[in-house]
Design a protein around this motif. Structure first.
Motif, PDB file in Angstrom:
ATOM      1  N   ALA A   1       0.804  -1.277  -0.247  1.00 42.68           N
ATOM      2  CA  ALA A   1       0.078   0.063   0.040  1.00 42.68           C
ATOM      3  C   ALA A   1       0.792   1.130   0.140  1.00 42.68           C
ATOM      4  O   ALA A   1       0.645   2.257  -0.950  1.00 42.68           O
ATOM      5  CB  ALA A   1      -1.038   0.138   1.241  1.00 42.68           C
ATOM      6  N   SER A   2       2.009   1.182   1.040  1.00 44.48           N
ATOM      7  CA  SER A   2       2.728   2.567   0.905  1.00 44.48           C
ATOM      8  C   SER A   2       3.424   2.685  -0.281  1.00 44.48           C
ATOM      9  O   SER A   2       3.919   3.830  -0.702  1.00 44.48           O
ATOM     10  CB  SER A   2       3.398   2.707   2.133  1.00 44.48           C
ATOM     11  OG  SER A   2       4.573   1.655   2.324  1.00 44.48           O
ATOM     12  N   THR A   3       3.881   1.592  -0.883  1.00 45.21           N
ATOM     13  CA  THR A   3       4.819   1.520  -2.156  1.00 45.21           C
ATOM     14  C   THR A   3       3.825   2.267  -3.253  1.00 45.21           C
ATOM     15  O   THR A   3       4.295   3.155  -4.270  1.00 45.21           O
ATOM     16  CB  THR A   3       5.142   0.109  -2.430  1.00 45.21           C
ATOM     17  OG1 THR A   3       6.090  -0.135  -1.492  1.00 45.21           O
ATOM     18  CG2 THR A   3       6.128   0.267  -3.888  1.00 45.21           C
ATOM     19  N   GLY A   4       2.517   1.606  -3.237  1.00 42.04           N
ATOM     20  CA  GLY A   4       1.815   2.392  -4.346  1.00 42.04           C
ATOM     21  C   GLY A   4       1.265   3.732  -4.281  1.00 42.04           C
ATOM     22  O   GLY A   4       1.198   4.535  -5.186  1.00 42.04           O
ATOM     23  N   ILE A   5       1.148   3.942  -2.945  1.00 43.21           N
ATOM     24  CA  ILE A   5       0.682   5.451  -2.636  1.00 43.21           C
ATOM     25  C   ILE A   5       2.051   6.382  -3.058  1.00 43.21           C
ATOM     26  O   ILE A   5       1.819   7.512  -3.344  1.00 43.21           O
ATOM     27  CB  ILE A   5       0.197   5.714  -1.263  1.00 43.21           C
ATOM     28  CG1 ILE A   5      -1.367   4.954  -1.224  1.00 43.21           C
ATOM     29  CG2 ILE A   5      -0.135   7.082  -1.007  1.00 43.21           C
ATOM     30  CD1 ILE A   5      -1.841   4.743   0.052  1.00 43.21           C
ATOM     31  N   LEU A   6       3.173   5.901  -2.496  1.00 44.18           N
ATOM     32  CA  LEU A   6       4.421   6.770  -2.894  1.00 44.18           C
ATOM     33  C   LEU A   6       4.350   6.741  -4.473  1.00 44.18           C
ATOM     34  O   LEU A   6       4.819   8.063  -4.677  1.00 44.18           O
ATOM     35  CB  LEU A   6       5.808   5.912  -2.201  1.00 44.18           C
ATOM     36  CG  LEU A   6       6.845   6.624  -2.606  1.00 44.18           C
ATOM     37  CD1 LEU A   6       7.036   8.017  -2.079  1.00 44.18           C
ATOM     38  CD2 LEU A   6       8.172   5.848  -2.125  1.00 44.18           C
ATOM     39  N   ALA A   7       4.277   5.914  -5.185  1.00 41.26           N
ATOM     40  CA  ALA A   7       4.385   6.075  -6.420  1.00 41.26           C
ATOM     41  C   ALA A   7       3.228   6.899  -7.172  1.00 41.26           C
ATOM     42  O   ALA A   7       3.687   7.792  -7.946  1.00 41.26           O
ATOM     43  CB  ALA A   7       4.323   4.729  -7.427  1.00 41.26           C
TER      44      ALA A   7
END
Length: 141
Positions: free
Chosen positions: A34-40
């Motif tokens: 989730a955090s990786t996707g939101i960071l992207a």
């Protein structure tokens, strides 16, 4: 006792104290899908020139930046401040967050979210200044 031995004893004692701290004392969530996707998403939001998305970025109180200026924060001091600001923004909700994700958006903004706090299918997020004054009343990811 020599200075070297004192340093070694102090180093060992300090390492023991910090390794014995409970996991609950940590305020930065471990990076996740989730955090990786939101960071992207925020890296893209920072760099896009699409006028509709630029308007959305500006409405969130965010600015155009290089993607390299959008990073996931792992500094526990920043995360503790973010936890306090995030819980304050959700008040008077009786459920409190103890760990969350913080995205540094350039030098003056943080995007803060707890992937476990949702409104329906959406993760609740807030945008704060670098001093944790609230910029965006409530957002969703």
């Amino acid at each position: 006792m020599t200075a070297t031995i004192r340093v070694l004893i102090f180093s060992f004692a300090t390492a023991t104290i910090f390794s014995a701290r409970p996991a609950a004392a940590l305020s930065c969530s471990v990076p996740s899908n989730a955090s990786t996707g939101i960071l992207a998403k925020y890296k893209w939001l920072a760099t896009t020139t699409d006028p509709v998305v630029v308007a959305h970025r500006q409405a969130k109180g965010l600015f155009a930046l290089a993607a390299t200026e959008v990073t996931l924060v792992t500094d526990s001091v920043v995360c503790r401040q973010a936890v306090s600001a995030y819980n304050g923004a959700l008040a008077p909700d009786s459920i409190t967050t103890t760990q969350l994700h913080v995205i540094r958006f350039g030098p003056t903004r943080y995007v803060v979210f707890d992937e476990l706090r949702k409104a329906g299918e959406w993760i609740i997020s807030f945008v704060f200044t670098s001093s944790f004054a609230q910029v965006l009343s409530r957002g969703s990811e």
